[in-house]
Design a protein around this motif. Structure first.
Motif, short mmCIF file in Angstrom:
data_model
loop_
_atom_site.label_atom_id
_atom_site.label_comp_id
_atom_site.label_asym_id
_atom_site.label_seq_id
_atom_site.Cartn_x
_atom_site.Cartn_y
_atom_site.Cartn_z
N TYR A 163 -11.51 -5.30 4.75
CA TYR A 163 -10.23 -4.80 4.27
C TYR A 163 -9.59 -5.75 3.26
O TYR A 163 -9.07 -5.33 2.24
N SER A 176 -3.02 5.55 0.46
CA SER A 176 -4.12 4.70 0.90
C SER A 176 -4.32 4.75 2.41
O SER A 176 -5.07 3.95 2.95
N SER A 205 -6.09 6.65 4.35
CA SER A 205 -7.49 6.76 4.77
C SER A 205 -8.23 5.45 4.55
O SER A 205 -9.16 5.14 5.29
N GLN A 206 -7.82 4.66 3.57
CA GLN A 206 -8.42 3.35 3.35
C GLN A 206 -8.04 2.38 4.47
O GLN A 206 -8.80 1.49 4.80
N ASN A 207 -6.87 2.55 5.03
CA ASN A 207 -6.38 1.67 6.08
C ASN A 207 -6.93 2.02 7.45
O ASN A 207 -6.94 1.17 8.34
N PHE A 219 0.83 -1.18 0.00
CA PHE A 219 0.00 0.00 0.00
C PHE A 219 0.87 1.24 0.00
O PHE A 219 1.91 1.27 0.63
#
Length: 114
Positions: free
Chosen positions: A112, A7, A9-11, A3
């Protein structure tokens, strides 16, 4: 499953769930040590400790974008589910809170992982 920093904010949702699970497991293990029938709580304490440790490792792998995060994530899901099942069998408030945090962590990790 590497990643980039973009990324982040995705995590964040999975990292938050992992952090809550770590705290719940640590508190549950400590509270179990103070129960009247501590010997009966040994499997719970062991799973709490295993779960907290695998969640810490998983969070670190995800945070740094490790290529091995996917493998650790699968193990984390398995151990969190086992911890939720064990804690869910006990009526103590700390066990019920831990079971809920573990179930939420399993769900966040599965989402996730896609």
């Amino acid at each position: 499953m590497a990643f980039s920093p973009a990324s982040y904010s995705q995590n964040q949702p999975v990292l938050d769930a992992l952090s809550r699970c770590i705290a719940a497991c640590e508190m549950c293990a400590d509270a179990c040590l103070h129960e009247d029938h501590v010997k009966m709580m040994v499997p719970c304490i062991r799973l709490d400790r295993d779960c907290a440790d695998i969640c810490r490792l998983t969070a670190a792998f995800i945070a740094r974008g490790s290529d091995h995060a996917k493998h650790v994530l699968r193990e984390c899901i398995e151990i969190c589910q086992k911890c939720a099942d064990e804690c869910g069998q006990h009526q103590h408030d700390h066990c019920q809170q831990c079971a809920a945090a573990c179930r939420a962590c399993v769900e966040a990790c599965q989402q996730y992982a896609g």
